[in-house]
Design a protein around this motif. Structure first.
Motif, PDB file in Angstrom:
ATOM      1  N   ALA A   1      10.259   4.582   3.308  1.00  0.00           N
ATOM      2  CA  ALA A   1       9.296   3.608   2.789  1.00  0.00           C
ATOM      3  C   ALA A   1       7.989   4.261   2.354  1.00  0.00           C
ATOM      4  O   ALA A   1       7.393   3.872   1.345  1.00  0.00           O
ATOM      5  N   VAL A   2       7.540   5.263   3.089  1.00  0.00           N
ATOM      6  CA  VAL A   2       6.267   5.916   2.778  1.00  0.00           C
ATOM      7  C   VAL A   2       6.348   6.626   1.430  1.00  0.00           C
ATOM      8  O   VAL A   2       5.428   6.540   0.607  1.00  0.00           O
ATOM      9  N   ARG A   3       7.452   7.307   1.168  1.00  0.00           N
ATOM     10  CA  ARG A   3       7.610   7.994  -0.124  1.00  0.00           C
ATOM     11  C   ARG A   3       7.652   6.992  -1.271  1.00  0.00           C
ATOM     12  O   ARG A   3       7.100   7.232  -2.347  1.00  0.00           O
ATOM     13  N   ALA A   4       8.300   5.846  -1.052  1.00  0.00           N
ATOM     14  CA  ALA A   4       8.336   4.804  -2.082  1.00  0.00           C
ATOM     15  C   ALA A   4       6.931   4.292  -2.389  1.00  0.00           C
ATOM     16  O   ALA A   4       6.568   4.085  -3.550  1.00  0.00           O
ATOM     17  N   LEU A   5       6.137   4.117  -1.346  1.00  0.00           N
ATOM     18  CA  LEU A   5       4.763   3.650  -1.536  1.00  0.00           C
ATOM     19  C   LEU A   5       3.926   4.711  -2.251  1.00  0.00           C
ATOM     20  O   LEU A   5       3.152   4.390  -3.161  1.00  0.00           O
ATOM     21  N   ASP A   6       4.095   5.961  -1.870  1.00  0.00           N
ATOM     22  CA  ASP A   6       3.383   7.053  -2.543  1.00  0.00           C
ATOM     23  C   ASP A   6       3.721   7.085  -4.031  1.00  0.00           C
ATOM     24  O   ASP A   6       2.851   7.236  -4.886  1.00  0.00           O
ATOM     25  N   PHE A   7       5.008   6.934  -4.340  1.00  0.00           N
ATOM     26  CA  PHE A   7       5.450   6.940  -5.733  1.00  0.00           C
ATOM     27  C   PHE A   7       4.808   5.790  -6.505  1.00  0.00           C
ATOM     28  O   PHE A   7       4.327   5.967  -7.626  1.00  0.00           O
ATOM     29  N   ALA A   8       4.804   4.599  -5.893  1.00  0.00           N
ATOM     30  CA  ALA A   8       4.204   3.440  -6.560  1.00  0.00           C
ATOM     31  C   ALA A   8       2.737   3.709  -6.879  1.00  0.00           C
ATOM     32  O   ALA A   8       2.261   3.414  -7.978  1.00  0.00           O
ATOM     33  N   GLY A   9       2.024   4.317  -5.927  1.00  0.00           N
ATOM     34  CA  GLY A   9       0.623   4.669  -6.157  1.00  0.00           C
ATOM     35  C   GLY A   9       0.463   5.678  -7.279  1.00  0.00           C
ATOM     36  O   GLY A   9      -0.444   5.558  -8.121  1.00  0.00           O
ATOM     37  N   GLU A  10       1.351   6.678  -7.325  1.00  0.00           N
ATOM     38  CA  GLU A  10       1.310   7.696  -8.395  1.00  0.00           C
ATOM     39  C   GLU A  10       1.521   7.045  -9.759  1.00  0.00           C
ATOM     40  O   GLU A  10       0.828   7.370 -10.729  1.00  0.00           O
ATOM     41  N   MET A  11       2.473   6.129  -9.853  1.00  0.00           N
ATOM     42  CA  MET A  11       2.766   5.463 -11.126  1.00  0.00           C
ATOM     43  C   MET A  11       1.601   4.584 -11.578  1.00  0.00           C
ATOM     44  O   MET A  11       1.238   4.584 -12.750  1.00  0.00           O
ATOM     45  N   LEU A  12       1.010   3.846 -10.640  1.00  0.00           N
ATOM     46  CA  LEU A  12      -0.125   2.995 -11.003  1.00  0.00           C
ATOM     47  C   LEU A  12      -1.315   3.835 -11.457  1.00  0.00           C
ATOM     48  O   LEU A  12      -1.996   3.477 -12.427  1.00  0.00           O
ATOM     49  N   LYS A  13      -1.553   4.937 -10.773  1.00  0.00           N
ATOM     50  CA  LYS A  13      -2.665   5.823 -11.143  1.00  0.00           C
ATOM     51  C   LYS A  13      -2.476   6.357 -12.564  1.00  0.00           C
ATOM     52  O   LYS A  13      -3.419   6.396 -13.349  1.00  0.00           O
ATOM     53  N   ARG A  14      -1.234   6.735 -12.915  1.00  0.00           N
ATOM     54  CA  ARG A  14      -0.941   7.220 -14.276  1.00  0.00           C
ATOM     55  C   ARG A  14      -1.213   6.146 -15.319  1.00  0.00           C
ATOM     56  O   ARG A  14      -1.557   6.452 -16.451  1.00  0.00           O
ATOM     57  N   LYS A  15      -1.027   4.892 -14.929  1.00  0.00           N
ATOM     58  CA  LYS A  15      -1.237   3.772 -15.849  1.00  0.00           C
ATOM     59  C   LYS A  15      -2.680   3.280 -15.830  1.00  0.00           C
ATOM     60  O   LYS A  15      -3.004   2.287 -16.481  1.00  0.00           O
ATOM     61  N   GLY A  16      -3.550   3.958 -15.043  1.00  0.00           N
ATOM     62  CA  GLY A  16      -4.946   3.566 -14.972  1.00  0.00           C
ATOM     63  C   GLY A  16      -5.197   2.319 -14.139  1.00  0.00           C
ATOM     64  O   GLY A  16      -6.235   1.679 -14.268  1.00  0.00           O
ATOM     65  N   ARG A  17      -4.246   1.982 -13.285  1.00  0.00           N
ATOM     66  CA  ARG A  17      -4.385   0.801 -12.416  1.00  0.00           C
ATOM     67  C   ARG A  17      -4.777   1.243 -11.022  1.00  0.00           C
ATOM     68  O   ARG A  17      -4.527   2.379 -10.619  1.00  0.00           O
ATOM     69  N   PRO A  18      -5.358   0.350 -10.236  1.00  0.00           N
ATOM     70  CA  PRO A  18      -5.783   0.724  -8.874  1.00  0.00           C
ATOM     71  C   PRO A  18      -4.586   1.056  -7.979  1.00  0.00           C
ATOM     72  O   PRO A  18      -3.608   0.312  -7.939  1.00  0.00           O
TER      73      PRO A  18
END
Length: 192
Positions: free
Chosen positions: A50-67
């Protein structure tokens, strides 16, 4: 390849909070079908991570300029069914054979075979091979692959000369949504 019917896997899907709530409300997952997806088309999960999935979601949002604070994770109970398991010899042999066939097709058509790129990580060739394998099985009227499973070594070594890496994970691409038996909210304590 093998059939894992009867066994269940906990998978974790990284997304944003709006998508998480939509999935938890009973709406369907949207399969990924990018030409660079590692395991081909499917609904992507981190197996037991679960932690890796959450990290990935954060990485993707950051690339898209989202919080990054909008990152979320949804858990799923998955019945893998008929699996192309890239951790097994049979799965590896199936992919090698599909690569060989695909290479021949591109040579005959005098086209350039797709290639993978390390930075940014885009797996065009791997995706094309997996898609070819799906298509070959469909044309031969063979049982469709319901899930693709692979291990990916990513990140930085955990210490000098280590063979262990910080982002290594097992990833699942669920091709048959019927394999997803339930969706659940992940406890905050499981994301620490």
């Amino acid at each position: 390849m093998h059939d894992l019917i009867g066994n269940f896997v906990l998978g974790y899907h990284g997304c944003d909070t709006k998508t998480a709530e939509t999935l938890l409300a009973g709406n369907d997952f949207k399969p990924s079908d990018n030409s660079f997806d590692w395991l081909g088309p499917g609904i992507y999960f981190w197996e037991s991570n679960a932690v890796r999935a959450l990290d990935f979601a954060g990485e993707m949002l950051k690339r898209k300029g989202r919080p990054v604070s909008d990152a979320a994770v949804v858990g799923a109970v998955i019945s893998p069914g008929f699996t192309l398991d890239l951790l097994s010899k049979a799965g590896q042999e199936a992919v090698v054979s599909a690569h060989r066939e695909l290479t021949q097709i591109f040579e005959v058509s005098e086209s350039e075979l797709p290639s993978n790129t390390p930075e940014p990580l885009l797996n065009y060739l791997d995706c094309a091979v997996i898609q070819h394998l799906h298509e070959v099985r469909k044309l031969a009227d063979e049982r469709p692959i319901q899930q693709v499973r692979g291990v990916f070594i990513e990140g930085k070594p955990l210490y000098d000369t280590s063979a262990f890496y910080s982002k290594t994970h097992i990833q699942l691409a669920v091709c048959d949504p019927a394999c997803i038996k339930g969706v659940f909210r992940v406890r905050a304590t499981d994301l620490e």
